[in-house]
Scaffold this motif. Structure first.
Motif, PDB file in Angstrom:
ATOM      1  N   GLU A   1       0.678  -1.156   0.070  1.00  0.00           N
ATOM      2  CA  GLU A   1      -0.130   0.099  -0.126  1.00  0.00           C
ATOM      3  C   GLU A   1       0.875   1.035  -0.052  1.00  0.00           C
ATOM      4  N   CYS A   2       0.590   2.235  -0.838  1.00  0.00           N
ATOM      5  CA  CYS A   2       1.210   3.435  -0.847  1.00  0.00           C
ATOM      6  C   CYS A   2       0.688   4.397   0.409  1.00  0.00           C
ATOM      7  N   VAL A   3       1.477   4.663   1.348  1.00  0.00           N
ATOM      8  CA  VAL A   3       1.081   5.258   2.621  1.00  0.00           C
ATOM      9  C   VAL A   3       1.249   6.847   2.504  1.00  0.00           C
ATOM     10  N   CYS A   4       2.027   7.184   1.478  1.00  0.00           N
ATOM     11  CA  CYS A   4       2.529   8.400   1.330  1.00  0.00           C
ATOM     12  C   CYS A   4       2.630   8.773  -0.094  1.00  0.00           C
ATOM     13  N   LEU A   5       2.048   9.649  -0.925  1.00  0.00           N
ATOM     14  CA  LEU A   5       2.503  10.151  -2.247  1.00  0.00           C
ATOM     15  C   LEU A   5       2.396  11.863  -2.192  1.00  0.00           C
ATOM     16  N   GLU A   6       3.706  12.390  -2.342  1.00  0.00           N
ATOM     17  CA  GLU A   6       3.582  13.686  -2.191  1.00  0.00           C
ATOM     18  C   GLU A   6       4.217  14.329  -3.510  1.00  0.00           C
ATOM     19  N   VAL A   7       3.855  15.158  -3.884  1.00  0.00           N
ATOM     20  CA  VAL A   7       4.233  15.950  -5.301  1.00  0.00           C
ATOM     21  C   VAL A   7       4.296  17.344  -5.096  1.00  0.00           C
ATOM     22  N   SER A   8       5.607  17.998  -5.467  1.00  0.00           N
ATOM     23  CA  SER A   8       5.699  19.327  -5.454  1.00  0.00           C
ATOM     24  C   SER A   8       6.979  19.712  -6.318  1.00  0.00           C
ATOM     25  N   ASN A   9       7.167  20.888  -6.582  1.00  0.00           N
ATOM     26  CA  ASN A   9       8.005  21.326  -7.251  1.00  0.00           C
ATOM     27  C   ASN A   9       9.556  21.100  -6.858  1.00  0.00           C
ATOM     28  N   ARG A  10       9.656  20.830  -5.471  1.00  0.00           N
ATOM     29  CA  ARG A  10      10.794  20.748  -4.517  1.00  0.00           C
ATOM     30  C   ARG A  10      10.441  20.003  -3.232  1.00  0.00           C
ATOM     31  N   ILE A  11      11.076  18.965  -2.839  1.00  0.00           N
ATOM     32  CA  ILE A  11      10.853  18.369  -1.578  1.00  0.00           C
ATOM     33  C   ILE A  11      12.076  18.082  -0.983  1.00  0.00           C
ATOM     34  N   PRO A  12      12.548  19.056  -0.141  1.00  0.00           N
ATOM     35  CA  PRO A  12      14.059  19.229   0.359  1.00  0.00           C
ATOM     36  C   PRO A  12      13.587  17.999   1.838  1.00  0.00           C
ATOM     37  N   SER A  13      14.504  18.185   2.524  1.00  0.00           N
ATOM     38  CA  SER A  13      14.315  17.088   3.788  1.00  0.00           C
ATOM     39  C   SER A  13      13.478  17.449   4.633  1.00  0.00           C
ATOM     40  N   LEU A  14      13.095  18.684   4.785  1.00  0.00           N
ATOM     41  CA  LEU A  14      12.329  19.275   5.971  1.00  0.00           C
ATOM     42  C   LEU A  14      10.791  18.763   5.511  1.00  0.00           C
TER      43      LEU A  14
END
Length: 221
Positions: free
Chosen positions: A132-145
């Protein structure tokens, strides 16, 4: 022969036909509409199988038998062609294997572009046991924070895993992420450099996500 005044019975006797065969008229196929809908679904969702197609259409064409859908699916050659084996020999599988849900999560990034050429970065986190996909995050940038915030939301919704597996990308080896996971009591396991098969569940999910979503042609004109 009937046009020349010979009776239908005599014509059938001369030609060796049965009377029922002579009078038979083909009926329109009841599968015409169903076949068209199956073709539409296969075009819209290339990774779709006949079982999922049946699940989507069973209410629209009720009663609809799965065997009927499977027969038409194969008759129209809508099933996926088997891929050539790309099994890598001589390399060990990862020793760590998920034994239950929330035992091992894996995560990875994939990249794409919007129609205006702006960059997209997608984070996928998958439970290796349930797939199961528990997280799917989409953005222009995904830094560590940003990555930490996404994991916090996943922990609140699904609970904390015992282990998270990932590659050696800069976001995954950052001290911010390591300190966060240490406080949460979650072990971070990085695969060996240049060994993506050790993170196979994440790679498989991203390949399916790219095929079903990112690579689909836009219907906007």
């Amino acid at each position: 022969m009937t046009a020349r005044g010979i009776s239908a019975r005599r014509s059938c006797q001369l030609l060796g036909l049965s009377r029922s065969g002579f009078a038979y008229r083909a009926m329109a196929s009841r599968n015409t509409g169903l076949v068209q809908r199956l073709k539409d679904l296969a075009s819209e969702q290339p990774r779709l199988g006949c079982r999922l197609a049946w699940a989507q259409l069973k209410d629209e064409f009720s009663p609809l038998n799965l065997k009927r859908v499977r027969r038409l699916w194969r008759l129209e050659r809508l099933h996926l062609r088997p891929k050539k084996s790309q099994k890598i020999t001589g390399r060990k599988k990862p020793e760590l294997e998920a034994k239950s849900m929330n035992h091992v999560w894996c995560m990875d990034f994939c990249h794409d572009r919007c129609m205006n050429s702006s960059k997209l970065k997608c984070l996928a986190v998958v439970d290796e046991f349930s797939r199961e996909c528990v997280c799917l995050e989409v953005s222009n940038r995904i830094p560590s924070l940003h990555l930490i915030q996404a994991l916090e939301r996943a922990f609140l919704e699904y609970g904390k895993p015992a282990i998270i597996r990932c590659d050696n990308g800069p976001e995954f080896i950052s001290w911010n992420l390591r300190l966060f996971l240490k406080k949460q009591g979650v072990e971070l396991v990085n695969i060996q450099p240049g060994s993506p098969w050790q993170n196979g569940f994440a790679e498989s999910f991203i390949a399916t996500f790219r095929s079903n979503c990112l690579d689909q042609k836009s219907s906007i004109t």
